[in-house]
Design a protein around this motif. Structure first.
Motif, PDB file in Angstrom:
ATOM      1  N   ALA A   1     -31.136 -14.148   1.139  1.00 34.15           N
ATOM      2  CA  ALA A   1     -32.542 -13.832   1.366  1.00 34.15           C
ATOM      3  C   ALA A   1     -33.303 -15.023   1.930  1.00 34.15           C
ATOM      4  N   ILE A   2     -34.349 -14.737   2.715  1.00 28.42           N
ATOM      5  CA  ILE A   2     -35.191 -15.803   3.271  1.00 28.42           C
ATOM      6  C   ILE A   2     -36.571 -15.807   2.615  1.00 28.42           C
ATOM      7  N   VAL A   3     -36.710 -15.061   1.524  1.00 25.29           N
ATOM      8  CA  VAL A   3     -37.899 -15.135   0.678  1.00 25.29           C
ATOM      9  C   VAL A   3     -37.425 -15.297  -0.761  1.00 25.29           C
ATOM     10  N   PRO A   4     -38.254 -15.882  -1.623  1.00 25.62           N
ATOM     11  CA  PRO A   4     -37.829 -16.067  -3.005  1.00 25.62           C
ATOM     12  C   PRO A   4     -37.949 -14.792  -3.820  1.00 25.62           C
ATOM     13  N   GLY A   5     -37.406 -14.851  -5.017  1.00 25.51           N
ATOM     14  CA  GLY A   5     -37.618 -13.782  -5.979  1.00 25.51           C
ATOM     15  C   GLY A   5     -39.008 -13.924  -6.579  1.00 25.51           C
ATOM     16  N   ASN A   6     -39.189 -13.369  -7.794  1.00 25.90           N
ATOM     17  CA  ASN A   6     -40.525 -13.382  -8.377  1.00 25.90           C
ATOM     18  C   ASN A   6     -40.469 -13.297  -9.900  1.00 25.90           C
ATOM     19  N   TYR A   7     -41.533 -13.746 -10.544  1.00 20.73           N
ATOM     20  CA  TYR A   7     -41.681 -13.539 -11.981  1.00 20.73           C
ATOM     21  C   TYR A   7     -42.049 -12.080 -12.212  1.00 20.73           C
ATOM     22  N   PHE A   8     -41.436 -11.464 -13.222  1.00 16.72           N
ATOM     23  CA  PHE A   8     -41.683 -10.047 -13.467  1.00 16.72           C
ATOM     24  C   PHE A   8     -42.152  -9.749 -14.883  1.00 16.72           C
TER      25      PHE A   8
ATOM     26  N   SER B   1     -30.048 -11.688  -9.938  1.00 20.46           N
ATOM     27  CA  SER B   1     -30.167 -10.256  -9.681  1.00 20.46           C
ATOM     28  C   SER B   1     -28.898  -9.696  -9.034  1.00 20.46           C
ATOM     29  N   TYR B   2     -27.967 -10.605  -8.685  1.00 21.76           N
ATOM     30  CA  TYR B   2     -26.682 -10.196  -8.107  1.00 21.76           C
ATOM     31  C   TYR B   2     -25.570 -10.977  -8.804  1.00 21.76           C
ATOM     32  N   TYR B   3     -24.441 -10.313  -8.983  1.00 24.03           N
ATOM     33  CA  TYR B   3     -23.299 -11.005  -9.564  1.00 24.03           C
ATOM     34  C   TYR B   3     -22.361 -11.443  -8.454  1.00 24.03           C
ATOM     35  N   TYR B   4     -21.961 -12.722  -8.501  1.00 25.90           N
ATOM     36  CA  TYR B   4     -21.021 -13.295  -7.533  1.00 25.90           C
ATOM     37  C   TYR B   4     -19.780 -13.752  -8.289  1.00 25.90           C
ATOM     38  N   ASN B   5     -18.612 -13.508  -7.715  1.00 26.33           N
ATOM     39  CA  ASN B   5     -17.388 -13.949  -8.391  1.00 26.33           C
ATOM     40  C   ASN B   5     -17.183 -15.448  -8.199  1.00 26.33           C
TER      41      ASN B   5
ATOM     42  N   VAL C   1     -43.622 -18.095 -21.840  1.00 21.37           N
ATOM     43  CA  VAL C   1     -42.325 -17.876 -21.191  1.00 21.37           C
ATOM     44  C   VAL C   1     -42.493 -16.858 -20.066  1.00 21.37           C
ATOM     45  N   GLY C   2     -41.915 -17.173 -18.908  1.00 23.51           N
ATOM     46  CA  GLY C   2     -41.887 -16.241 -17.794  1.00 23.51           C
ATOM     47  C   GLY C   2     -40.458 -15.938 -17.395  1.00 23.51           C
ATOM     48  N   LEU C   3     -40.169 -14.685 -17.078  1.00 17.52           N
ATOM     49  CA  LEU C   3     -38.836 -14.281 -16.610  1.00 17.52           C
ATOM     50  C   LEU C   3     -38.877 -14.137 -15.097  1.00 17.52           C
ATOM     51  N   PHE C   4     -38.002 -14.870 -14.426  1.00 17.28           N
ATOM     52  CA  PHE C   4     -37.981 -14.926 -12.957  1.00 17.28           C
ATOM     53  C   PHE C   4     -36.712 -14.263 -12.448  1.00 17.28           C
ATOM     54  N   LYS C   5     -36.878 -13.294 -11.564  1.00 14.31           N
ATOM     55  CA  LYS C   5     -35.735 -12.607 -10.952  1.00 14.31           C
ATOM     56  C   LYS C   5     -35.427 -13.243  -9.602  1.00 14.31           C
ATOM     57  N   GLN C   6     -34.255 -13.900  -9.514  1.00 12.19           N
ATOM     58  CA  GLN C   6     -33.862 -14.537  -8.261  1.00 12.19           C
ATOM     59  C   GLN C   6     -33.514 -13.495  -7.205  1.00 12.19           C
ATOM     60  N   ASN C   7     -33.702 -13.880  -5.957  1.00  8.05           N
ATOM     61  CA  ASN C   7     -33.295 -13.015  -4.856  1.00  8.05           C
ATOM     62  C   ASN C   7     -31.818 -13.250  -4.540  1.00  8.05           C
TER      63      ASN C   7
ATOM     64  N   ALA D   1     -28.385 -22.568  -8.979  1.00  6.71           N
ATOM     65  CA  ALA D   1     -29.827 -22.383  -9.116  1.00  6.71           C
ATOM     66  C   ALA D   1     -30.415 -21.427  -8.093  1.00  6.71           C
ATOM     67  N   GLY D   2     -29.644 -20.872  -7.194  1.00  7.25           N
ATOM     68  CA  GLY D   2     -30.154 -19.905  -6.239  1.00  7.25           C
ATOM     69  C   GLY D   2     -30.514 -20.548  -4.915  1.00  7.25           C
ATOM     70  N   THR D   3     -31.306 -19.829  -4.108  1.00  2.98           N
ATOM     71  CA  THR D   3     -31.691 -20.345  -2.807  1.00  2.98           C
ATOM     72  C   THR D   3     -32.761 -21.419  -2.943  1.00  2.98           C
ATOM     73  N   LYS D   4     -33.007 -22.151  -1.850  1.00  2.00           N
ATOM     74  CA  LYS D   4     -34.056 -23.162  -1.866  1.00  2.00           C
ATOM     75  C   LYS D   4     -35.421 -22.523  -2.092  1.00  2.00           C
ATOM     76  N   TYR D   5     -35.571 -21.259  -1.664  1.00  2.89           N
ATOM     77  CA  TYR D   5     -36.829 -20.548  -1.872  1.00  2.89           C
ATOM     78  C   TYR D   5     -37.030 -20.242  -3.358  1.00  2.89           C
ATOM     79  N   ASP D   6     -35.946 -19.849  -4.036  1.00  5.63           N
ATOM     80  CA  ASP D   6     -36.027 -19.584  -5.471  1.00  5.63           C
ATOM     81  C   ASP D   6     -36.355 -20.849  -6.249  1.00  5.63           C
ATOM     82  N   ILE D   7     -35.693 -21.947  -5.897  1.00  3.46           N
ATOM     83  CA  ILE D   7     -35.887 -23.208  -6.611  1.00  3.46           C
ATOM     84  C   ILE D   7     -37.344 -23.639  -6.557  1.00  3.46           C
ATOM     85  N   LYS D   8     -37.968 -23.458  -5.399  1.00  4.32           N
ATOM     86  CA  LYS D   8     -39.381 -23.824  -5.247  1.00  4.32           C
ATOM     87  C   LYS D   8     -40.297 -22.859  -5.988  1.00  4.32           C
ATOM     88  N   GLU D   9     -40.048 -21.559  -5.840  1.00  8.00           N
ATOM     89  CA  GLU D   9     -40.952 -20.562  -6.403  1.00  8.00           C
ATOM     90  C   GLU D   9     -40.870 -20.470  -7.915  1.00  8.00           C
ATOM     91  N   VAL D  10     -39.714 -20.749  -8.499  1.00  7.38           N
ATOM     92  CA  VAL D  10     -39.619 -20.671  -9.958  1.00  7.38           C
ATOM     93  C   VAL D  10     -40.518 -21.721 -10.612  1.00  7.38           C
TER      94      VAL D  10
END
Length: 384
Positions: free
Chosen positions: A242-249, A186-190, A232-238, A74-83
């Motif tokens: 990162a120490i800031v969340p991503g954003n809806y775009f 926004s990033y691919y991790y193996n 529907v909103g599309l949210f781009k994770q950081n 689900a991403g960082t704790k910042y993303d989880i809150k901001e989404v």
């Protein structure tokens, strides 16, 4: 001299959390119509803290898919809150808090959400069932991480659902709106968690829109949701570091009985201060923050770091959150530092909603809240 309000920590928690018991009048008991047509008694608290806050029905119902959000994907704790918070903000543009009541999502359960975020073909699909996976099919074995990142990364991380209800003339509440947030990587991790490559914005957008259309189609197939408006909103994770969340775009609306139409851009962004970027959009705020930080260092030089997070809407700074770790142990020294902060905030910081959180190894020490246009901030010192 600025005013200092010393109140019990529990009371502050309730105020900040936006969930407090009635402070006057009686809570209103209503009947909720459920999809099974079974009537339930619910309570609407007689208090609404701000016009932009939704009133929440009681007893509180947890999201049917809440357990999924806690997973590592689900991403960082910042993303989880901001989404979730960003989706609430987006929903106010379509479901007015004066007329609608909030309830966490009840129509996409944990099992369903987990199957939707899988890759196509990864779930156990029966002969006559539709493959629920929304992410691209898994590439052939032996495909390099770099090639997977380019051609078939798993975009969709998790799904957030929120429900919005209205009161009928016969004192019942019924579902009249659904908001869906799709969190996209926004990033691919193996498989070992190593960052391989950044996913291009255009790629994220195209895939997100296709997935959004499919999600709305599946919701429309549920009994009782055929004619419910869906936002529907599309949210781009950081990235994970990162120490800031991503954003809806981007956002779109499916009106009653229809699919999504009219995609619109959302211009929101979180920026860390001080920032190394020379972007002119953030230059003034960055300079102000550096001067604020320097004033702190001059007065109390024992800081490790001071971090600011600025939330921008339509290219303008909307709010600022600042975290200040201190190494003090004496009460008088802590109070003296807080007084100093209050005195320099108007001089150095922009006139926007600002929260300053002061912490130590013992936990939270103080909270300062400065609203635009107000001469005196709210100050709470924990433990007093």
């Amino acid at each position: 001299m600025k005013r200092f309000l010393l109140i019990p920590g529990l009371v502050l928690l309730l105020l900040v959390g936006g969930c407090i018991p009635s402070l006057g009048g009686e809570d209103e008991e209503l009947i909720q119509d459920t999809e099974e047509s079974v009537e339930e008694t619910v309570i609407i608290p007689d208090v609404q803290l701000k016009d932009e806050y939704y009133q929440t029905l009681l007893p509180f119902k947890k999201s049917a898919s809440r357990g999924l959000v806690a997973e590592d994907r689900a991403g960082t704790k910042y993303d989880i809150k901001e989404v979730e918070e960003g989706l609430l903000r987006l929903s106010t543009q379509h479901f007015d808090p004066k007329d609608y009541y909030f309830q966490e999502g009840q129509y996409i359960d944990e099992k369903t959400a987990a199957s939707w975020v899988k890759r196509k073909g990864d779930g156990k699909i029966g002969k006559d069932e539709v493959d629920p996976g929304l992410n691209p099919k898994r590439p052939p074995e032996g495909t390099s991480d770099a090639d997977i990142a380019k051609t078939a990364p798993d975009y969709l991380s998790h799904i957030v659902e929120q429900n919005y209800l209205v009161m009928t003339k016969d004192k019942k509440v019924k579902l009249e709106g659904i908001s869906i947030g799709l969190a996209l990587k926004s990033y691919y991790y193996n498989v070992s968690g190593r960052e391989i490559a950044e996913i291009p914005d255009k790629q994220i957008e195209e895939q997100g829109m296709l997935m959004a259309e499919e999600v709305v189609k599946r919701l429309r197939a549920q009994e009782g949701l055929e004619n419910i408006p869906i936002v529907v909103g599309l949210f781009k994770q950081n990235r994970k570091s990162a120490i800031v969340p991503g954003n809806y775009f981007a956002t779109a609306v499916a009106d009653k009985g229809k699919g999504l139409a009219g995609w619109k851009r959302i211009n929101e962004k979180y920026v860390v201060f001080p920032t190394p970027t020379n972007d002119e959009k953030y230059r003034d705020t960055n300079t102000s923050f550096k001067n604020f930080k320097q004033a702190i260092d001059d007065y109390f030089p024992s800081f490790v770091n001071v971090i600011g997070r600025g939330f921008h809407k339509e290219g303008k700074l909307d709010s600022l959150t600042i975290e200040i770790p201190i190494q003090f142990y004496g009460t008088s020294e802590t109070i003296g530092f807080i007084q100093y902060l209050v005195s320099i905030m108007p001089k150095y910081l922009p006139n926007v909603y600002t929260e300053v959180s002061i912490t130590s190894i013992n936990g939270p020490e103080a909270l300062i809240i400065k609203k635009p246009g107000e001469d005196e901030p709210f100050v709470h010192i924990y433990g007093y």
